[in-house]
Design a protein around this motif. Structure first.
Motif, PDB file in Angstrom:
ATOM      1  N   PHE A 172       2.318   1.873  -3.481  1.00  0.00           N
ATOM      2  CA  PHE A 172       1.263   2.079  -4.547  1.00  0.00           C
ATOM      3  C   PHE A 172       1.052   3.590  -4.178  1.00  0.00           C
ATOM      4  O   PHE A 172       0.663   4.380  -5.227  1.00  0.00           O
ATOM      5  CB  PHE A 172      -0.048   1.253  -4.184  1.00  0.00           C
ATOM      6  CG  PHE A 172      -1.291   1.797  -5.109  1.00  0.00           C
ATOM      7  CD1 PHE A 172      -1.085   1.454  -6.449  1.00  0.00           C
ATOM      8  CD2 PHE A 172      -2.185   2.493  -4.588  1.00  0.00           C
ATOM      9  CE1 PHE A 172      -2.343   1.716  -7.218  1.00  0.00           C
ATOM     10  CE2 PHE A 172      -3.230   2.697  -5.270  1.00  0.00           C
ATOM     11  CZ  PHE A 172      -3.366   2.320  -6.895  1.00  0.00           C
TER      12      PHE A 172
ATOM     13  N   THR B 194       1.153   6.451  -6.804  1.00  0.00           N
ATOM     14  CA  THR B 194       0.086   7.024  -7.562  1.00  0.00           C
ATOM     15  C   THR B 194       0.158   8.784  -7.415  1.00  0.00           C
ATOM     16  O   THR B 194      -0.477   9.360  -8.177  1.00  0.00           O
ATOM     17  CB  THR B 194      -1.153   6.405  -6.854  1.00  0.00           C
ATOM     18  OG1 THR B 194      -1.202   5.183  -6.858  1.00  0.00           O
ATOM     19  CG2 THR B 194      -2.508   7.141  -7.544  1.00  0.00           C
TER      20      THR B 194
ATOM     21  N   ASP C 296       0.892  -1.135   0.037  1.00  0.00           N
ATOM     22  CA  ASP C 296       0.022  -0.008  -0.134  1.00  0.00           C
ATOM     23  C   ASP C 296       0.815   1.377   0.041  1.00  0.00           C
ATOM     24  O   ASP C 296       0.498   2.228  -0.713  1.00  0.00           O
ATOM     25  CB  ASP C 296      -0.969   0.036   1.219  1.00  0.00           C
ATOM     26  CG  ASP C 296      -2.011  -0.914   0.954  1.00  0.00           C
ATOM     27  OD1 ASP C 296      -2.612  -1.307  -0.104  1.00  0.00           O
ATOM     28  OD2 ASP C 296      -2.365  -1.350   2.011  1.00  0.00           O
TER      29      ASP C 296
ATOM     30  N   HIS D  81      -5.818  -0.679  -5.408  1.00  0.00           N
ATOM     31  CA  HIS D  81      -4.478  -0.642  -6.269  1.00  0.00           C
ATOM     32  C   HIS D  81      -5.075  -0.869  -7.714  1.00  0.00           C
ATOM     33  O   HIS D  81      -4.378  -1.147  -8.740  1.00  0.00           O
ATOM     34  CB  HIS D  81      -3.787  -2.039  -6.227  1.00  0.00           C
ATOM     35  CG  HIS D  81      -2.885  -1.800  -4.882  1.00  0.00           C
ATOM     36  ND1 HIS D  81      -1.826  -2.826  -4.631  1.00  0.00           N
ATOM     37  CD2 HIS D  81      -3.230  -1.030  -3.710  1.00  0.00           C
ATOM     38  CE1 HIS D  81      -1.259  -2.455  -3.499  1.00  0.00           C
ATOM     39  NE2 HIS D  81      -2.154  -1.654  -2.929  1.00  0.00           N
TER      40      HIS D  81
END
Length: 365
Positions: free
Chosen positions: A61, A65, A58, A329
């Motif tokens: 990601f 992002t 996480d 995700h």
């Protein structure tokens, strides 16, 4: 700049409340308002699926992002896996972990730092890195993400308020269903506000955010992919069990959307019927291979078929647990939570409570 950075710890009172989603959505809101946002996760908990085979998936990601540089990241101080726990039991070093956590302040990126906390207020206590300790070390304000399933969660919130004191700014209620909305707004919210627990956001339930990819279902079921391997990224939003006659099944299936259908490997009639509906995945149980006719039709429609070496009841239980407990995700989920947060989270109130208005960009002052 590092010394003036403001920290907000986003925690919860139970796992799988949606901390990552709220952190990501809030980061977008702050960035859109011109804030220089950094992100961190002191305790790594999601070791499965990390792109490089290590670290917290996480964390990686969200960092990718948001397009954050290394200076804008506060990586995990410790990974909560069995190996790390075993090492700590042999050679305790809580003071070392706290020093590493305090080192976050030496990083220069970000005037406001969003920290994703552990799953509960107790998690991390073995390393003296519970959310309460993290907030103390970094002088962080705390916002809790909760799910409202019943009014029994009030005890947990009152206890959290007592333990966190003035550090607790308020809560975000995530995954709020329509049937609970009126009760929460008319009775629960006034009660919490009167006890110093403001509600900063009421985020409605959205099927996409609770969805899971076919690939994730295959992983959790340890299932074989009989066909459709190239479509494992399809999102499953609902679950149907095909255990009736075809006529009843067709009516049942027509009421679901983007579903996974679980049925016995010997029920070719149900399997063929399901393929003609809004089905994103067939999951066959009973240790029987799918009929060639079913595979041919599934390949034609590009619908994956999974074969689970489990009974139907166990398969359904595993899938039920998967909904709402999966990683954020997928790009579609990111867009969805960004929109929900923009519409249902009171950013202005948060900025006022944190004092972040004082560090607002000049064009917002």
């Amino acid at each position: 700049m590092a010394k003036s950075a403001k920290y907000l710890l986003i925690g919860s009172i139970e796992p799988y409340s949606g901390k990552s989603a709220v952190a990501l959505g809030l980061a977008y809101q702050l960035k859109n308002r011109g804030f220089d946002v950094a992100y961190g996760k002191p305790l790594g908990t999601d070791m499965d699926g990390a792109p490089d085979g290590g670290g917290d998936a996480d964390f990686q990601f969200i960092a990718q992002t948001l397009g954050l540089s290394e200076s804008h990241l506060r990586p995990p101080v410790v990974m909560l896996d069995d190996a790390t726990i075993d090492q700590h039991l042999h050679h305790p070093d809580s003071a070392g972990y706290r020093r590493e956590l305090a080192g976050y302040r030496e990083r220069t990126g970000g005037d406001c730092v969003l920290l994703e906390g552990p799953g509960t207020l107790q998690e991390g206590s073995l390393f003296d890195l519970s959310p309460i300790r993290i907030a103390e070390v970094l002088d962080a304000a705390v916002m809790l993400v909760v799910r409202f399933d019943s009014q029994r969660f009030l005890d947990e919130l009152l206890s959290a308020r007592e333990r966190l004191g003035d550090r607790l700014l308020g809560i975000v209620v995530n995954d709020l269903t329509p049937e609970h909305s009126e009760t929460l707004q008319t009775r629960v919210q006034p009660f919490l506000e009167s006890h110093g627990i403001p509600i900063l956001g009421l985020l409605p339930r959205h099927a996409l955010l609770r969805s899971v990819t076919v690939g994730e279902l295959a992983r959790q079921l340890d299932a074989q992919v009989a066909c459709g391997r190239e479509r494992l990224d399809l999102m499953v939003e609902s679950l149907s069990v095909g255990a009736m006659n075809v006529s009843s099944a067709m009516k049942y299936f027509s009421q679901s959307h983007n579903m996974a259908v679980v049925t016995g490997g010997d029920r070719r009639d149900i399997q063929m019927a399901a393929l003609e509906q809004s089905t994103h995945c067939l999951i066959l149980t009973g240790q029987l291979p799918p009929d060639p006719m079913v595979i041919a039709r599934a390949e034609e429609l590009e619908i994956p078929i999974l074969c689970a070496d489990l009974d139907t009841l166990t398969t359904v239980e595993i899938i039920d647990r998967a909904f709402g407990r999966v990683r954020l995700h997928e790009a579609s989920k990111v867009e969805c939570i960004a929109q929900i947060m923009a519409e249902h989270f009171d950013l202005s109130r948060l900025l006022e409570m944190t004092g972040w208005e004082a560090i607002a960009p000049a064009n917002l002052a």
